[in-house]
Motif scaffolding. Structure first.
Motif, mmCIF file in Angstrom:
data_model
loop_
_atom_site.group_PDB
_atom_site.id
_atom_site.type_symbol
_atom_site.label_atom_id
_atom_site.label_comp_id
_atom_site.label_asym_id
_atom_site.label_seq_id
_atom_site.Cartn_x
_atom_site.Cartn_y
_atom_site.Cartn_z
ATOM 1 N N GLN A 30 42.701 32.462 52.331
ATOM 2 C CA GLN A 30 43.681 33.611 51.400
ATOM 3 C C GLN A 30 42.527 34.046 50.217
ATOM 4 O OE1 GLN A 30 47.824 34.578 50.885
ATOM 5 N NE2 GLN A 30 47.249 32.454 49.390
ATOM 6 N N ASP A 31 42.100 35.676 50.860
ATOM 7 C CA ASP A 31 41.436 36.798 49.786
ATOM 8 C C ASP A 31 42.378 37.006 48.976
ATOM 9 O OD1 ASP A 31 39.967 38.508 48.553
ATOM 10 O OD2 ASP A 31 38.824 39.256 49.806
ATOM 11 N N LEU A 32 42.827 36.579 47.443
ATOM 12 C CA LEU A 32 43.490 37.347 46.929
ATOM 13 C C LEU A 32 43.107 37.589 45.878
ATOM 14 C CD1 LEU A 32 46.901 34.733 46.680
ATOM 15 C CD2 LEU A 32 46.569 37.756 48.213
ATOM 16 N N THR A 33 41.292 37.954 45.784
ATOM 17 C CA THR A 33 40.690 38.920 44.817
ATOM 18 C C THR A 33 41.131 40.046 44.103
ATOM 19 O OG1 THR A 33 38.815 39.661 46.788
ATOM 20 C CG2 THR A 33 38.355 37.687 45.792
ATOM 21 N N ALA A 34 41.889 40.619 45.000
ATOM 22 C CA ALA A 34 42.653 42.228 44.286
ATOM 23 C C ALA A 34 43.604 42.253 44.025
ATOM 24 C CB ALA A 34 42.260 42.900 45.250
ATOM 25 N N TRP A 35 44.489 41.016 43.802
ATOM 26 C CA TRP A 35 45.743 40.586 43.236
ATOM 27 C C TRP A 35 45.667 40.275 41.985
ATOM 28 C CZ3 TRP A 35 48.000 35.535 42.433
ATOM 29 C CH2 TRP A 35 49.999 35.552 42.213
ATOM 30 N N ASP A 36 46.761 41.122 40.991
ATOM 31 C CA ASP A 36 46.391 40.782 39.216
ATOM 32 C C ASP A 36 47.539 40.115 39.216
ATOM 33 O OD1 ASP A 36 49.377 42.102 39.888
ATOM 34 O OD2 ASP A 36 48.411 44.305 39.291
ATOM 35 N N GLY A 37 48.724 39.532 40.216
ATOM 36 C CA GLY A 37 49.148 38.631 39.566
ATOM 37 C C GLY A 37 50.676 38.900 39.480
ATOM 38 N N GLU A 38 50.975 40.105 39.768
ATOM 39 C CA GLU A 38 52.231 40.005 39.912
ATOM 40 C C GLU A 38 52.701 39.476 40.884
ATOM 41 O OE1 GLU A 38 54.011 42.554 37.621
ATOM 42 O OE2 GLU A 38 52.640 42.683 36.485
ATOM 43 N N ASP A 67 38.407 37.684 39.172
ATOM 44 C CA ASP A 67 38.855 37.810 37.366
ATOM 45 C C ASP A 67 40.227 38.402 37.618
ATOM 46 O OD1 ASP A 67 36.578 36.179 37.743
ATOM 47 O OD2 ASP A 67 34.680 38.361 37.040
ATOM 48 N N GLY A 68 40.667 39.465 37.629
ATOM 49 C CA GLY A 68 41.674 40.103 37.409
ATOM 50 C C GLY A 68 43.008 39.641 37.770
ATOM 51 N N VAL A 69 43.147 38.275 38.558
ATOM 52 C CA VAL A 69 44.006 37.534 38.187
ATOM 53 C C VAL A 69 45.218 37.526 36.753
ATOM 54 C CG1 VAL A 69 43.663 35.525 38.615
ATOM 55 C CG2 VAL A 69 46.094 36.154 40.176
ATOM 56 N N ASN A 70 46.068 37.261 36.615
ATOM 57 C CA ASN A 70 46.832 37.170 35.219
ATOM 58 C C ASN A 70 47.768 36.242 35.275
ATOM 59 O OD1 ASN A 70 48.294 37.038 32.987
ATOM 60 N ND2 ASN A 70 48.568 38.983 32.901
ATOM 61 N N LEU A 71 46.917 35.304 35.170
ATOM 62 C CA LEU A 71 48.589 34.064 35.260
ATOM 63 C C LEU A 71 49.754 33.938 34.385
ATOM 64 C CD1 LEU A 71 45.798 31.555 37.295
ATOM 65 C CD2 LEU A 71 48.030 33.225 38.185
ATOM 66 N N GLY A 72 50.523 34.785 34.112
ATOM 67 C CA GLY A 72 51.335 34.423 33.247
ATOM 68 C C GLY A 72 52.198 33.766 33.277
#
Length: 133
Positions: A30-38, A67-72
């Motif tokens: 699974q490629d989630l490299t464009a996911w921002d974490g929403e 790199d752009g994923v925010n894991l809040g």
């Protein structure tokens, strides 16, 4: 010759980022490299992942984060609940997460699953490990 085969690449209403799922040997990648974490955007992605991970002959899964994923907190709670349940439902043996830095470790630490989990900096190393199941 690559053993990987593309099985989905989706960008649709409700999913404002590109993602893909490929099969490499006995592993869904699974490629989630464009996911921002929403997390509101993940239903279609998670459903498609489960469809592929539940197939006969699939024994492992690899997810790559960018790199752009925010894991809040909200994202980590969602992953702990939803991804743990889907991993159990898929009945796979190994799960790997790939990222630079600590993001893969943060995700893996929050899952409550029976599968073996590893984190990697290299996608190829993660896929090789997951295919050993």
């Amino acid at each position: 010759m690559s053993r990987a085969s593309a099985v989905g690449s989706t960008r649709s209403s409700g999913v404002p980022f590109a993602f893909s799922h490929e099969i490499d040997g006995e592993v869904v990648v699974q490629d989630l490299t464009a996911w921002d974490g929403e997390v509101e955007e993940m239903d279609a992605v998670e459903s498609e992942w489960l469809d592929h991970a539940s197939r006969a002959g699939i024994s492992g899964a690899v997810t790559e984060f960018g790199d752009g994923v925010n894991l809040g907190r909200e994202t980590q709670e969602h992953l702990a609940t939803e991804w743990s349940a889907k991993a159990e439902e898929a009945d796979i043996e190994r799960i790997a997460f790939v990222s630079d830095g600590i993001k893969a470790h943060a995700v893996s630490a929050n899952l409550d699953v029976s599968q073996e989990i590893q984190t990697f900096n290299s996608l190829s190393a993660a896929v090789a490990w997951a295919n050993e199941a």
